[in-house]
Scaffold this motif. Structure first.
Motif: not given
Length: 105
Positions: A46-47, A50, A55, A58, A80
């Motif tokens: 996810e990081q 992002i 994503l 976000e 995050r």
């Protein structure tokens, strides 16, 4: 549109072949962050998404935004990386502290 709650029974599954030694490294990092290996891998994916702006759900604020100071970037990046439960706890703590400070004035 609101997403259905995450369920490990219904979640998509994907087998990943890890290079030698990576499983142990992930296990160590996950343990240090008090997360499962799966949660650690998801948080890091996810990081990465992002940071690349890929994503959709976000916030659009990117870590390389010129509007952020160095400290704000570091806080945002660390925030995050936290699990949602930890993010909620931190926001509650800050909100509580802010309320206490305002009540004292």
């Amino acid at each position: 549109m609101k997403q259905a709650p995450y369920s490990s029974r219904t979640a998509d599954k994907f087998v990943v072949r890890l290079p030698e030694g990576m499983r142990e490294r992930i296990a160590d990092v996950a343990k240090n962050h008090h997360r499962s290996m799966n949660s650690e891998i998801i948080a890091r994916l996810e990081q990465s998404l992002i940071q690349e702006g890929n994503l959709g759900d976000e916030p659009s604020l990117r870590l390389d935004s010129p509007e952020l100071s160095l400290h704000e970037r570091e806080l945002l990046q660390r925030f995050r990386q936290l699990a949602h439960r930890q993010q909620n706890a931190l926001v509650s703590l800050i909100a509580h502290d802010t309320k206490m400070t305002n009540d004292d004035e």
